[in-house]
Scaffold this active site. Structure first.
Site, mmCIF file in Angstrom:
data_model
loop_
_atom_site.group_PDB
_atom_site.id
_atom_site.type_symbol
_atom_site.label_atom_id
_atom_site.label_comp_id
_atom_site.label_asym_id
_atom_site.label_seq_id
_atom_site.Cartn_x
_atom_site.Cartn_y
_atom_site.Cartn_z
ATOM 1 N N TYR A 57 8.445 2.246 -4.402
ATOM 2 C CA TYR A 57 8.067 3.423 -5.212
ATOM 3 C C TYR A 57 6.713 4.023 -4.820
ATOM 4 O O TYR A 57 5.963 3.427 -4.082
ATOM 5 C CB TYR A 57 8.247 3.213 -6.706
ATOM 6 C CG TYR A 57 7.508 2.152 -7.480
ATOM 7 C CD1 TYR A 57 6.396 1.486 -7.013
ATOM 8 C CD2 TYR A 57 7.962 1.837 -8.777
ATOM 9 C CE1 TYR A 57 5.754 0.535 -7.785
ATOM 10 C CE2 TYR A 57 7.324 0.887 -9.560
ATOM 11 C CZ TYR A 57 6.209 0.241 -9.059
ATOM 12 O OH TYR A 57 5.588 -0.682 -9.828
ATOM 13 N N GLU A 58 6.480 5.227 -5.276
ATOM 14 C CA GLU A 58 5.310 6.033 -4.873
ATOM 15 C C GLU A 58 5.273 6.251 -3.368
ATOM 16 O O GLU A 58 4.209 6.269 -2.762
ATOM 17 C CB GLU A 58 3.999 5.383 -5.338
ATOM 18 C CG GLU A 58 3.927 5.002 -6.797
ATOM 19 C CD GLU A 58 4.323 6.106 -7.754
ATOM 20 O OE1 GLU A 58 4.302 7.283 -7.361
ATOM 21 O OE2 GLU A 58 4.689 5.791 -8.892
#
Lengths: 593, 593
Positions: free
Chosen positions: A434-435
């Site tokens: 994620y990110e």
């Protein structure tokens, strides 16, 4: 059941003896004397180990529930959230005018590691709120700040980031969610967003969604994306909660880990939203959140590795199995503890040298953020911009590996959920994704950050390493051989890799991109090598002066030696892979796979 | 939902063009012509993809249940097990006299990969039965063989291995389970065993447990361990099932993965057992199972990597995200498929080069087993004894890494259980642990196998590499540069590591043991390098002769080039780590962790 003890002594050492924060002329740092930071860290450590950690496996096993349109968090999360709020932890590094304590980002990072290590899924609720609040702080109007920030800083309301859609994650230009302007200046937001961490829950009275969407008629692709504030419950002009907005949870996802965090599909059905920042400049505003979030995720990688490591050490000392081949160590017991075995040591040293080196890297990164924001230091800003993808990609890849290694110490017991070691790896796994998945971090590093401002920041990094080596190389011949020469060799590999990209990337950008992942890891090793050399320097200084806990410093020196001789040589392999270029990687037709 | 297609073309190529099984003078191999093996592989591939694979996520999500003393397997497992039995697959390589088809172990391994890739948890029920049957075949009396083998070869009854107890796994000398001799020649077995895969279930009428236990008054430690046959349901003299034995399931474990397999705590409360093999020689008998099981686990590591890889390729071709920096590849679509991106290619090539190289290594290992068992070839037996810990440790470590890489291709979707990529990593994770954790494999390799028979087998391996290089180096200068020189360099690193152990391990065995894990990986890379050079040789030969599927052979050459330039250079890193010796690893006091 696993335990967690906050590494406060190590953080104190890093803050005051390695980073020497008292000598830094950064607004707010003068208050950070050793006594003060110690008090903050001890208090945070208590909350982490006593309140958050006991809920970690509860959250994993119970998970979040979605029934009749309502999301509930695991048993105990709500009470713990109240305790975090009462302690003022969510607003630790937020401005006083909105109810925060105005401490530097450095302190937020230091305690954030403790909270994440104790309970990653739980800590994400406030972590995402922090990111959303930062975006409003940076890009909001005064009215928006007044309306949302006090409640977000206290975590009375929480926040989210809404980027991903079913058909696009990395390539946000493909986004379909639309924002139609209304006569009153607001927008009607319509579309579906997925993978929304902390998307809905029962911990707060309101959820403030930051949503990327396209205003019809705007530029194509990523240049036509704007950012909107979309509250779950409308906020009246006097700040009171009004009616429910047209945003709802489609479902919560079944995931490999972080079960205690509600990952939602969010449906926007003409929901009322308010432009945050400028039209079509949504990515710029979102990147305020993204950069902070990337550092936060880097910290999670380190945090899970630390928590897993502590439990691996406990087990290695406790579990009796086999005998030390060089001589029995536990003659009164039926066998020696695992920790006598060299291969167990190899594993534990890999973990220890990673987490402590990574913590130094993380805190240095946070210090650069403070230098950049609080002192408006453009050089620091450029450097942390360069280092952010490395922190995110390297610390989460390695952090995950370390949780796997820690699990391995437990043998079969590591695979059984009862012992809790599986959760560390399952939770840590998301940090690589994620990110911005780590491949995207590598692309950001090689495709954007290296050449940014004419390559000024990477040259600055090399200068920094060089001047460090020159200075620390003077300590003694032994110090130079053990710590400085390996760092120089690694840094030389990194420069050679950069040179390869310069000489070959022009002809064919794939020569650079096929090596991007290796470059990210090569750079990460050089950063950790620099950290360990700096730690060794501070430790040697303390030992030479005869002050403090000699055993602590000797341990640091031995761990630094381990990193130099066993981990840092990886740079040569990464360089060899990079220098093989794009051809071996790109030779096949897609059909040949 | 994931899919799986058996790589039959690759296996055919390896059997007939690389391993050239028709030229091997091994009993039973003469029947293995290309048409025959193709028919077997195609049929096995159909069962794998059509029957077993659809149940893989069913098993993961449903898991096994334990209620009122009865263990039930996931929906559909019983029907599928009947189909496997009807097809005669469990007894494929078992003797005809007990109902098997007497094919070589090589063929059992080839189809075993397909079954494991399609559904590891399911395939373990028959895999453990196979191991238990092999132990009875090797060590049982004629009466024991007659009583148990026909039903075990058909899988009408299944088998288990019972080694681990709560306080001991690797160090079985600490075992507490006892076996008290009875007047009728049987024993009463009392104790608790844990982590018993396929310990109980509803797939078969009986479960034949092979249980390690100590006969009171015998030698201390591992030398006092004997092996016993303990049926779940007693078997009358006429072979009919009688009363229930005093063995019961304590619970089934909640695990990270392989939810479809029932991992049981087994309680033996004075259960009737029959000595298998000699008193106090239980470890010898158990090692018949263990060695086979270790090869089986190596195959699982490869199998999960292959299954995950296939789905990663599908997604990389299907998912549209971003544009090829060297020019748009999908102008009619909103974006290009992931597979155009160099970092995605790097990831896919790592997976592809691993699975195909590992498959060659695995089948070579199986061939050595046949040479050893069917031709009584002592050299082959020594070599496979040396290679077994490498196959187990290297193929499962790398196999797991590859499932993680495959999951990474999916981004956030890889973390959601719905897509099935998480299951591959969760299932693969156990392969690094069971049948001897990989650290124990490394210890077995460096502590036992290297010096076995005066180091004869490792010298034999180096001779084999040398003569291969001499011969294949003659193909052409280009061939030599691309494939033989890198292999020679890697082999030289391996020899240098062995030399380091010889020179330093005598003084302090920790100098060898601290490098054991790296040595296992170094050796694994040299083996895969050898496989790829051999694959390249066969492919070049086919291309030169102008026969067959040129695209297939060109792809093999390109993949071999990738392995040589991007993976094999890891040997230098492992050597550097090994040569740093024990000091950096062993420097700290246990208290310093």
């Amino acid at each position: 059941m696993p335990r967690y003890t906050a590494p406060t002594q190590d953080v104190q050492f890093l803050l005051h003896e390695v980073l020497k924060i008292a000598d830094r002329d950064i607004p707010g740092y003068s208050e950070l004397d050793s006594e003060f930071t110690s008090a903050v860290l001890e208090e945070a450590g208590k909350i982490a180990s006593q309140v958050l950690q006991p809920l970690n496996s509860v959250g994993d096993q119970g998970g979040c529930k979605y029934e009749n349109g309502v999301v509930t968090t695991p048993t105990g999360f709500k009470d713990a959230f109240e305790q975090m709020k009462d302690g003022g932890w969510p607003g630790l590094d937020m401005p006083e005018e909105f109810g925060g304590q105005n401490m530097p980002y450095l302190m937020g990072t230091a305690v954030g590691e403790f909270f994440s290590a104790a309970n990653q899924a739980f800590t994400m609720y406030q972590g995402l709120t922090h990111g959303a609040a930062s975006a409003i702080l940076a890009h909001g109007t005064d009215a928006q700040k007044a309306t949302y920030l006090p409640n977000m800083v206290s975590c009375a309301w929480t926040g989210t980031m809404n980027l991903t859609e079913p058909h696009c994650g990395t390539d946000l230009g493909l986004m379909r969610t639309k924002a139609e302007p209304q006569e009153d200046g607001s927008y009607k937001i319509t579309g579906q967003k997925i993978f929304i961490s902390a998307g809905d829950h029962d911990l707060a009275d309101n959820v403030i969604h930051l949503v990327l969407a396209k205003i019809p008629g705007g530029p194509e692709g990523i240049k036509g994306v704007s950012l909107f504030i979309v509250p779950k419950i409308m906020v009246d002009e006097d700040g009171a909660l009004g009616t429910r907005n047209a945003v709802s949870v489609g479902k919560i996802e079944e995931k490999m880990g972080i079960h205690g965090n509600s990952t939602c599909v969010m449906n926007y059905d003409g929901a009322t939203g308010y432009l945050l920042g400028q039209q079509h400049k949504g990515m710029r505003a979102m990147f305020t959140m993204m950069n902070e979030a990337r550092l936060g995720v880097a910290m999670q990688g380190l945090a899970q590795a630390e928590a897993a490591y502590q439990n691996a050490v406990d087990y290695a000392k406790d579990r009796l199995q086999g005998r030390d081949v060089t001589g029995v160590k536990n003659p009164d017991g039926p066998a020696d503890p695992l920790i006598v075995h060299p291969d167990i040591r190899r594993n534990l040293m890999a973990q220890k040298s990673f987490t402590e080196g990574a913590r130094a890297f993380m805190l240095w990164g946070a210090l650069l953020i403070d230098q950049s924001h609080r002192s408006n230091d453009a050089e620091a800003e450029g450097l942390i911009s360069l280092l952010t993808p490395i922190l995110k990609g390297f610390l989460t890849d390695k952090g995950y590996d370390m949780t796997v290694q820690a699990q391995q110490i437990y043998g079969g017991h590591g695979y059984i959920e009862e012992w809790g070691m599986s959760q560390f790896t399952r939770d840590a796994r998301i940090t690589m994704i994620y990110e911005g998945a780590n491949g995207v971090q590598a692309l950001d590093l090689v495709g954007r950050k290296l050449a940014q401002d004419g390559g000024k920041h990477v040259m600055g990094f090399f200068e920094l390493v060089k001047s460090f080596c020159n200075e620390a190389g003077e300590i003694s011949e032994g110090f130079k051989t053990q710590f400085i020469d390996p760092l120089k060799a690694a840094s030389k590999d990194l420069q050679a890799a950069g040179m390869y990209f310069m000489q070959n990337g022009m002809k064919n950008p794939n020569h650079a991109l096929a090596g991007s992942y290796d470059f990210m890891h090569l750079f990460g090793h050089v950063c950790l090598g620099l950290m360990w050399a700096d730690i060794a320097k501070a430790s040697q200084k303390a030992l030479d002066s005869g002050t403090g806990d000699a055993a602590f410093y000797e341990t640091k020196l031995a761990t630094a030696r381990y990193y130099m001789s066993r981990e840092l040589p990886a740079t040569a392999l990464h360089l060899a892979r990079i220098q093989s270029g794009a051809d071996p990687v790109m030779a096949l037709d897609p059909d040949a796979f």
